[in-house]
Design a protein around this motif. Structure first.
Motif, PDB file in Angstrom:
ATOM      1  N   TYR A   5       0.699  -1.019  -0.010  1.00 42.98           N
ATOM      2  CA  TYR A   5      -0.080  -0.186  -0.100  1.00 42.98           C
ATOM      3  C   TYR A   5       1.072   1.204   0.018  1.00 42.98           C
ATOM      4  O   TYR A   5       0.629   2.123  -0.801  1.00 42.98           O
ATOM      5  CB  TYR A   5      -0.816   0.177   1.344  1.00 42.98           C
ATOM      6  N   ILE A   9       0.941   4.019  -2.935  1.00 41.31           N
ATOM      7  CA  ILE A   9       0.576   5.350  -2.829  1.00 41.31           C
ATOM      8  C   ILE A   9       1.627   6.295  -3.210  1.00 41.31           C
ATOM      9  O   ILE A   9       1.222   7.242  -4.051  1.00 41.31           O
ATOM     10  CB  ILE A   9       0.040   5.517  -1.574  1.00 41.31           C
ATOM     11  N   ASN A  13       0.852   8.858  -6.455  1.00 43.02           N
ATOM     12  CA  ASN A  13       1.109  10.192  -6.744  1.00 43.02           C
ATOM     13  C   ASN A  13       2.096  10.778  -7.743  1.00 43.02           C
ATOM     14  O   ASN A  13       1.749  11.820  -8.589  1.00 43.02           O
ATOM     15  CB  ASN A  13       1.748  10.754  -5.310  1.00 43.02           C
ATOM     16  N   VAL A  16      -0.104  10.417 -10.839  1.00 41.81           N
ATOM     17  CA  VAL A  16      -1.055  11.711 -10.991  1.00 41.81           C
ATOM     18  C   VAL A  16      -0.329  12.917 -11.387  1.00 41.81           C
ATOM     19  O   VAL A  16      -0.772  13.628 -12.313  1.00 41.81           O
ATOM     20  CB  VAL A  16      -1.607  12.024  -9.528  1.00 41.81           C
ATOM     21  N   LEU A  58      -4.009   3.469 -12.733  1.00 42.80           N
ATOM     22  CA  LEU A  58      -4.810   2.475 -12.718  1.00 42.80           C
ATOM     23  C   LEU A  58      -4.384   1.420 -11.915  1.00 42.80           C
ATOM     24  O   LEU A  58      -4.900   0.661 -11.087  1.00 42.80           O
ATOM     25  CB  LEU A  58      -5.417   1.993 -14.044  1.00 42.80           C
ATOM     26  N   SER A  62      -5.418   0.075  -7.921  1.00 41.66           N
ATOM     27  CA  SER A  62      -5.991  -1.485  -7.854  1.00 41.66           C
ATOM     28  C   SER A  62      -5.108  -2.204  -6.962  1.00 41.66           C
ATOM     29  O   SER A  62      -5.662  -2.758  -6.237  1.00 41.66           O
ATOM     30  CB  SER A  62      -5.827  -2.216  -9.329  1.00 41.66           C
ATOM     31  N   MET A  65      -5.984  -0.844  -3.562  1.00 46.52           N
ATOM     32  CA  MET A  65      -7.482  -1.231  -3.167  1.00 46.52           C
ATOM     33  C   MET A  65      -7.637  -2.792  -2.875  1.00 46.52           C
ATOM     34  O   MET A  65      -8.043  -3.102  -1.840  1.00 46.52           O
ATOM     35  CB  MET A  65      -8.427  -1.345  -4.439  1.00 46.52           C
ATOM     36  N   LYS A  68      -6.243  -2.925   0.754  1.00 46.96           N
ATOM     37  CA  LYS A  68      -7.119  -2.715   1.802  1.00 46.96           C
ATOM     38  C   LYS A  68      -8.460  -3.325   1.605  1.00 46.96           C
ATOM     39  O   LYS A  68      -9.381  -2.890   2.209  1.00 46.96           O
ATOM     40  CB  LYS A  68      -7.342  -0.865   1.686  1.00 46.96           C
ATOM     41  N   ASN A  76     -12.512   6.761  -3.703  1.00 43.72           N
ATOM     42  CA  ASN A  76     -12.052   5.647  -4.418  1.00 43.72           C
ATOM     43  C   ASN A  76     -12.868   5.472  -5.772  1.00 43.72           C
ATOM     44  O   ASN A  76     -12.552   5.394  -6.972  1.00 43.72           O
ATOM     45  CB  ASN A  76     -11.992   4.377  -3.648  1.00 43.72           C
ATOM     46  N   ILE A  80     -11.831   5.876  -9.574  1.00 46.21           N
ATOM     47  CA  ILE A  80     -12.131   4.909 -10.445  1.00 46.21           C
ATOM     48  C   ILE A  80     -12.921   5.239 -11.635  1.00 46.21           C
ATOM     49  O   ILE A  80     -12.570   5.134 -13.019  1.00 46.21           O
ATOM     50  CB  ILE A  80     -12.559   3.579  -9.917  1.00 46.21           C
ATOM     51  N   MET A  86     -11.141   8.942 -18.452  1.00 47.17           N
ATOM     52  CA  MET A  86     -10.093   9.491 -19.174  1.00 47.17           C
ATOM     53  C   MET A  86      -9.444   8.638 -20.263  1.00 47.17           C
ATOM     54  O   MET A  86      -9.183   9.242 -21.194  1.00 47.17           O
ATOM     55  CB  MET A  86      -8.926   9.720 -18.085  1.00 47.17           C
ATOM     56  N   ILE A 129      -9.621  16.355  -8.123  1.00 44.35           N
ATOM     57  CA  ILE A 129      -9.433  15.244  -7.346  1.00 44.35           C
ATOM     58  C   ILE A 129      -8.228  15.122  -6.318  1.00 44.35           C
ATOM     59  O   ILE A 129      -8.376  14.729  -5.184  1.00 44.35           O
ATOM     60  CB  ILE A 129      -9.571  13.842  -8.126  1.00 44.35           C
ATOM     61  N   SER A 130      -7.006  15.524  -6.889  1.00 41.42           N
ATOM     62  CA  SER A 130      -6.010  15.819  -6.125  1.00 41.42           C
ATOM     63  C   SER A 130      -6.014  16.605  -4.825  1.00 41.42           C
ATOM     64  O   SER A 130      -5.624  16.117  -3.731  1.00 41.42           O
ATOM     65  CB  SER A 130      -4.779  15.860  -7.137  1.00 41.42           C
ATOM     66  N   PHE A 134      -6.035  15.575  -0.874  1.00 43.45           N
ATOM     67  CA  PHE A 134      -4.941  16.061  -0.056  1.00 43.45           C
ATOM     68  C   PHE A 134      -5.557  17.148   1.199  1.00 43.45           C
ATOM     69  O   PHE A 134      -4.800  17.513   1.980  1.00 43.45           O
ATOM     70  CB  PHE A 134      -3.685  16.884  -0.755  1.00 43.45           C
TER      71      PHE A 134
HETATM   72  C1  HEM Z   1      -7.076  10.268 -12.669  1.00 43.68           C
HETATM   73  C2  HEM Z   1      -7.455   9.526 -11.622  1.00 43.68           C
HETATM   74  C3  HEM Z   1      -6.920   9.616 -10.404  1.00 43.68           C
HETATM   75  C4  HEM Z   1      -6.372  10.829  -9.730  1.00 43.68           C
HETATM   76  C5  HEM Z   1      -6.154  12.152  -9.883  1.00 43.68           C
HETATM   77  C6  HEM Z   1      -6.167  10.059  -8.385  1.00 43.68           C
HETATM   78  C7  HEM Z   1      -5.526  11.032  -7.319  1.00 43.68           C
HETATM   79  C8  HEM Z   1      -5.163  10.372  -5.959  1.00 43.68           C
HETATM   80  C9  HEM Z   1      -4.673  11.295  -4.920  1.00 43.68           C
HETATM   81  C10 HEM Z   1      -4.090  12.554  -5.038  1.00 43.68           C
HETATM   82  C11 HEM Z   1      -4.364  10.370  -3.855  1.00 43.68           C
HETATM   83  C12 HEM Z   1      -3.840  10.639  -2.411  1.00 43.68           C
HETATM   84  C13 HEM Z   1      -2.550  10.197  -2.234  1.00 43.68           C
HETATM   85  C14 HEM Z   1      -1.989  10.413  -0.986  1.00 43.68           C
HETATM   86  O1  HEM Z   1      -2.834  10.478   0.011  1.00 43.68           O
HETATM   87  O2  HEM Z   1      -0.773  10.574  -0.934  1.00 43.68           O
HETATM   88  C15 HEM Z   1      -5.239   8.888  -4.085  1.00 43.68           C
HETATM   89  C16 HEM Z   1      -5.131   7.861  -3.456  1.00 43.68           C
HETATM   90  C17 HEM Z   1      -5.765   6.727  -3.643  1.00 43.68           C
HETATM   91  N1  HEM Z   1      -6.283   6.344  -4.795  1.00 43.68           N
HETATM   92 FE1  HEM Z   1      -6.300   7.647  -6.608  1.00 43.68          FE
HETATM   93  N2  HEM Z   1      -6.480   8.653  -8.217  1.00 43.68           N
HETATM   94  C18 HEM Z   1      -6.876   8.475  -9.314  1.00 43.68           C
HETATM   95  C19 HEM Z   1      -7.317   7.088  -9.905  1.00 43.68           C
HETATM   96  C20 HEM Z   1      -7.501   6.071  -8.927  1.00 43.68           C
HETATM   97  C21 HEM Z   1      -7.891   4.872  -9.413  1.00 43.68           C
HETATM   98  C22 HEM Z   1      -8.494   4.611 -10.828  1.00 43.68           C
HETATM   99  C23 HEM Z   1      -7.930   4.117  -8.131  1.00 43.68           C
HETATM  100  C24 HEM Z   1      -8.439   2.482  -8.154  1.00 43.68           C
HETATM  101  C25 HEM Z   1      -8.098   1.622  -9.240  1.00 43.68           C
HETATM  102  C26 HEM Z   1      -7.258   4.972  -7.016  1.00 43.68           C
HETATM  103  C27 HEM Z   1      -7.463   4.460  -5.652  1.00 43.68           C
HETATM  104  C28 HEM Z   1      -6.603   5.098  -4.872  1.00 43.68           C
HETATM  105  C29 HEM Z   1      -6.425   4.792  -3.341  1.00 43.68           C
HETATM  106  C30 HEM Z   1      -6.822   3.380  -3.067  1.00 43.68           C
HETATM  107  C31 HEM Z   1      -5.943   5.786  -2.735  1.00 43.68           C
HETATM  108  C32 HEM Z   1      -5.305   5.584  -1.386  1.00 43.68           C
HETATM  109  C33 HEM Z   1      -6.445   6.298  -0.462  1.00 43.68           C
HETATM  110  C34 HEM Z   1      -7.479   5.381  -0.007  1.00 43.68           C
HETATM  111  O3  HEM Z   1      -6.938   4.322   0.742  1.00 43.68           O
HETATM  112  O4  HEM Z   1      -8.514   5.251   0.065  1.00 43.68           O
HETATM  113  N3  HEM Z   1      -7.191   5.949  -7.780  1.00 43.68           N
HETATM  114  N4  HEM Z   1      -5.373   8.979  -5.523  1.00 43.68           N
END
Ligand code: HEM
Length: 135
Positions: A5, A9, A13, A16, A58, A62, A65, A68, A76, A80, A86, A129-130, A134
């Motif tokens: 995990y 993460i 980042n 992203v 992606l 995954s 996900m 956790k 989340n 997704i 996109m 989203i970002s 944060f």
């Molecule tokens: C363009 C699409 C996406 C953006 C801009 C994005 C952005 C982010 C950002 C900024 C974080 C926080 C990171 C941190 O705390 O350091 C994050 C966390 C996370 N993202 Fe994404 N993400 C995207 C797509 C996805 C997809 C497709 C998945 C799953 C398949 C996903 C699953 C997660 C998970 C599991 C976390 C950790 C937070 C948690 O445990 O719920 N993200 N994402």
């Protein structure tokens, strides 16, 4: 599991930030485009880079996900949905370029405004989203 995990993460980042960088470069390339054939050639080289960044997000998403145990949060689900959208937007942008009618007057300007709308939408939603994640 925690290591998986934590590692994902960090990579997520970078993915992203990579996406935001790729979108900005795409916007600059689009603004500077004067010849559709030269632009299309550059896009054929540059689009796989964007696709790779989307794949990084992606994949790392995954992995997190799974780590956790698929406990989905609203964030989340939105990530997704947008990550998948996109892919659809990028295919749409590329298809518009590929099937552009070059005999059409203003074909370059028409393509530019359509593609710019897609890129601006991708940029602001990714940024939103970002920032949301944060806060
Ligand atoms: C363009 C699409 C996406 C953006 C801009 C994005 C952005 C982010 C950002 C900024 C974080 C926080 C990171 C941190 O705390 O350091 C994050 C966390 C996370 N993202 Fe994404 N993400 C995207 C797509 C996805 C997809 C497709 C998945 C799953 C398949 C996903 C699953 C997660 C998970 C599991 C976390 C950790 C937070 C948690 O445990 O719920 N993200 N994402």
């Amino acid at each position: 599991m925690n290591e998986m995990y934590d590692m994902s993460i960090v990579t997520h980042n970078f993915g992203v930030m990579g996406i935001l960088g790729v979108i900005l470069v795409n916007i600059v390339m689009l603004l500077r485009a004067q010849n559709i054939r030269i632009y299309a050639k550059k896009m054929r080289v540059f689009m796989p880079i964007g696709a790779t960044m989307i794949a990084v997000i992606l994949f790392t998403g995954s992995v997190m996900m799974a780590a956790k145990h698929l406990s989905f949060t609203v964030e989340n689900i939105i990530m997704i949905v947008f990550g998948t959208l996109m892919i659809f937007f990028e295919i749409t942008r590329y298809k518009k370029l590929k099937h552009l009618d070059l005999s059409e007057e203003n074909h370059l300007q028409n393509y530019k405004s359509a593609a710019m709308r897609i890129l601006q939408f991708e940029f602001f939603v990714t940024l939103a989203i970002s920032v949301w994640m944060f806060i």
